[in-house]
Design an enzyme around this catalytic site. Structure first.
Site, PDB file in Angstrom:
ATOM      1  N   SER A 587       0.729  -1.167  -0.151  1.00 21.10           N
ATOM      2  CA  SER A 587      -0.077   0.034   0.033  1.00 21.10           C
ATOM      3  C   SER A 587       0.986   1.221  -0.010  1.00 21.10           C
ATOM      4  O   SER A 587       1.622   1.229  -0.781  1.00 21.10           O
ATOM      5  CB  SER A 587      -1.133   0.013   1.292  1.00 21.10           C
ATOM      6  N   ASP A 662      -8.914  -4.521  -6.614  1.00 18.50           N
ATOM      7  CA  ASP A 662      -8.530  -3.558  -5.400  1.00 18.50           C
ATOM      8  C   ASP A 662      -9.409  -2.518  -5.532  1.00 18.50           C
ATOM      9  O   ASP A 662      -9.260  -1.488  -6.220  1.00 18.50           O
ATOM     10  CB  ASP A 662      -7.004  -3.363  -5.447  1.00 18.50           C
ATOM     11  N   HIS A 694      -7.555  -5.298  -1.889  1.00 17.69           N
ATOM     12  CA  HIS A 694      -6.290  -4.638  -1.332  1.00 17.69           C
ATOM     13  C   HIS A 694      -5.225  -5.477  -0.714  1.00 17.69           C
ATOM     14  O   HIS A 694      -4.221  -4.916  -0.527  1.00 17.69           O
ATOM     15  CB  HIS A 694      -6.702  -3.259  -0.538  1.00 17.69           C
TER      16      HIS A 694
END
Length: 716
Positions: A587, A662, A694
């Site tokens: 991320s 995602d 994600h």
């Protein structure tokens, strides 16, 4: 002795030499903490109503069920076995209870359970259960009023109430096609975790209404059908149209709905919806889209009129309200407010006319949570960071004088839960050598009894030593870091390093706590001869606003600079193979991984970036604009942070991993990076998890970290 000399920044070293010689499997490293390597805990440990007695769900004398605990002696008494509960529920419904549901105490003798969308009340005196209410199987966003037992919920983006007296009320009728009622808004930012708010007396129901019809539809591809189908989500990218949020109030008695007059602009943020204890007022923090100007307002729930702007806060970087106001126990006209206005998260006492009575705390560290009041509401209890954010402790403060007393002493992380009468608190404690200790203290900080001291679940494994470091950056600011050495560490040898990085806001990674969960992968790699290094750069939390807000409008710049201070430290260690340094993050950490790989070319031999933000223009409004402003107002900042501008610098091996659906960091980010790499003739390795969002969970996460491990093994 040379290797010891370079550890001048070490402020404590954990010589955690485990006697065992077993090696972690990948399954154990990723999922073991949820199974046989789980740290022992006390299930459903909580205070019984407003009393100073405890309850939990546990086994006692061969029976399993609800247990009462004396907080002073630790003595236990079985209150209700699971078998008895099953029998009582079966008498009033067709429900078969298989496990003990979550207990919600009403008073010392009564509690309610919500199980399979049915609400039961159980009386310990009469040893009977009563079915009070239920909601449909499709119900979402379920909120129970703890006194009336009315239940609010949503179906297909509309809001309903199931009455305890019988019957169902549909409150909204416009849900769907971009309009949502009663759900979370603003993508869970600002501490928002619900969209329905009962008044204390149960006569009103406040709720969010979110209008996303102006927000761009973003396509996600579902491959489970033949042919594949496109599923659209609303994804407001930075600088583009955002959602419009309003707050409605439904009157249970009259059946009417009134919307609060929050005014224009419609795309501002409405946070911390809070009822006054007497149910006569609704408080809302209004934040402008630039997120640098907050107004805390009070509204009339009957008319929707804004009665007053109680106070305002401005900040040239950002204002980020994360906590609801806390009303002083027994007083309807005074509340506490969390604010970073003096550079640290402190508590301020206000009255409901907006008068600042006093700043209660003047800490030079961040308060991390509110815990409760003493019996006379003269003191408050809270947790706050300590030791540059490495630790978390419990404190008390006088509401009048502000005098602060630290109640927990042992180094590490303390999570506290105060009894309803404020006389005692549960302390859930952990640090780098202690998996978990649960104790009861009185409100002066004197330990009363120890309820649990969990054994080390990995004592049979051959793990690496952990060192916590203090490293100074170019500006002389101290940065926290953690280094895990190989299990058979020999200072005369040289070892490869994997830098695990996150580095983003609210992303503190280095804390004096027990490593568990998937973090056991760090030890898995240490067992196989790697040094695993993590550093918290500027921009992360629990170090005050100056430390966190340095990154404003320049994401990636100062974070990389600080991470390189860690790399320079590592290069001075004689046992580090400086030609074999890798980096991995997910991320924001994926963004940091590629930033380090391409903005510091040649330093890292191998990198694995998961779910990376590549171009902040492709990220969502609430988070992205807080830290970067809009692309229109900060074009240079967006250009400098855009990783597409550094692809040509790529040296070494890079693996990018993405979930194919995602909804957080959309796939367009990493695909655009691939396209640019192809255009420039750069080779990038790439792996996609079809159907995953994600992050990956369960067996997919085991597969993920095997993939990552193999990549470092082959290329580092």
């Amino acid at each position: 002795m040379r290797w010891k000399l370079v550890l001048i920044f070490v402020f404590f070293t954990i010589i955690s030499s485990f006697a065992g010689d077993k090696l972690l499997t990948m399954q154990e490293a990723i999922l073991g903490s949820y199974g046989k390597l789980r740290v022992r805990n006390i299930n459903q440990l909580k205070w019984i109503g407003n009393s100073n007695e405890l309850s939990c769900v546990d086994s006692l004398n061969g029976l399993y069920g609800l247990v009462r605990i004396d907080p002073l002696s630790g003595d236990k008494k079985m209150l209700l076995t699971l078998d008895s509960l099953k029998s009582a529920v079966k008498k009033v419904s067709e429900i078969s209870i298989r496990r003990f549901p979550s207990v919600n105490w009403i008073n010392r003798d009564t509690f309610y359970l919500f199980y399979h969308n049915n609400l039961f009340v159980y009386n310990l005196r009469t040893k009977s259960a009563c079915l009070k209410n239920s909601v449909p199987d499709k119900a979402q966003n379920i909120r129970i009023h703890p006194k009336s037992f009315n239940i609010a919920y949503t179906i297909d983006d509309n809001l309903f109430v199931s009455l305890c007296s019988g019957g169902k009320i549909q409150i909204t009728f416009d849900g769907g096609n971009g309009i949502k009622n009663g759900s979370v808004v603003h993508r869970n930012e600002f501490g928002i975790n619900k969209g329905i708010f009962w008044s204390p007396d149960g006569n009103y129901l406040a709720f969010y209404r979110k209008d996303e019809r102006f927000v761009t539809k973003y396509p996600l591809v579902d491959i489970d059908s033949r042919p594949a189908k496109v599923r659209f989500i609303r994804y407001p990218m930075t600088g583009m149209a955002s959602e419009h949020v309003s707050v409605g109030v439904y009157n249970i008695l009259s059946g009417s709905t009134t919307f609060l007059q929050t005014g224009e602009p419609a795309d501002k943020y409405l946070t911390h919806v809070t009822w006054s204890p007497d149910s006569k007022s609704v408080f809302i923090a209004e934040l402008n889209r630039d997120q640098n100007h907050l107004r805390f307002c009070v509204f009339d729930p009957a008319t929707g009129e804004r009665r007053k702007i109680l106070f305002e806060e401005r900040d040239k970087e950002w204002v980020e309200p994360l906590y609801d106001p806390i009303f002083i126990k027994g007083k309807n006209n005074r509340f506490l407010w969390f604010s970073m206005r003096d550079g640290f998260n402190n508590l301020y006492l206000y009255d409901t006319n907006g008068r600042l009575i006093r700043q209660v705390t003047h800490l030079k560290t961040d308060i991390t949570g509110f815990s409760g009041f003493d019996p006379e509401s003269k003191k408050i209890f809270f947790t706050a960071a300590k030791n540059n954010g490495l630790e978390q402790h419990c404190f008390s403060a006088s509401l009048k004088s502000g005098k602060i007393t630290q109640l927990t002493k042992q180094n590490g992380l303390h999570r506290t839960d105060f009894s309803g009468d404020g006389k005692y608190f549960i302390d859930r404690f952990t640090n780098h050598t202690v998996p978990r200790i649960i104790s009861v203290f009185d409100c002066s900080g004197k330990k009363q009894t120890e309820l649990l001291k969990a054994e080390n679940p990995v004592k049979e494994y051959k793990l690496g030593k952990i060192e916590y470091l203090k490293i100074k950056n170019k500006q002389g600011i101290t940065l926290n870091a953690r280094m895990i050495l190989p299990a058979d560490f020999d200072p005369q040898k040289k070892y490869p390093v994997i830098v695990y990085v996150y580095g983003g806001p609210h992303g503190q990674m280095v804390r004096d706590s027990w490593l568990s969960g998937w973090s056991l992968w760090f030890q898995y790699m240490a067992e196989r001869g790697y040094i695993v290094f993590t550093l918290d750069n500027r921009g992360t939390n629990n170090r005050g606003s100056d430390f966190e807000q340095t990154v404003f409008r320049n994401l990636g710049k100062y974070e990389v600079e600080d991470q390189m201070a860690g790399i320079n430290y590592l290069k001075k260690c004689s046992f580090v193979d400086t030609l074999r340094i890798g980096v991995h993050g997910w991320s924001y950490g994926g963004f940091m991984t590629i930033s380090l790989m391409t903005r510091q070319p040649g330093v890292f031999k191998t990198a694995v970036a998961g779910g990376p933000v590549i171009d902040w223009r492709y990220y969502e409004v609430m988070y992205g604009e807080r830290y970067m402003d809009t692309p229109q107002s900060n074009p240079n900042g967006y250009k400098e942070a855009n990783l597409l501008n550094y692809v040509d610098n790529l040296k070494g091996k890079l693996l990018i991993i993405n979930g194919a659906v995602d909804p957080t960091v959309v796939w367009q980010n990493s695909l655009s990076y691939l396209r640019k790499a192809i255009d420039l003739g750069k080779q990038v390795d790439y792996f996609v998890y079809p159907g995953d969002e994600h992050n990956m969970f369960g067996k997919d996460r085991v597969h993920l970290y095997q993939k990552i491990t193999d990549y470092f093994t082959e290329n580092l």
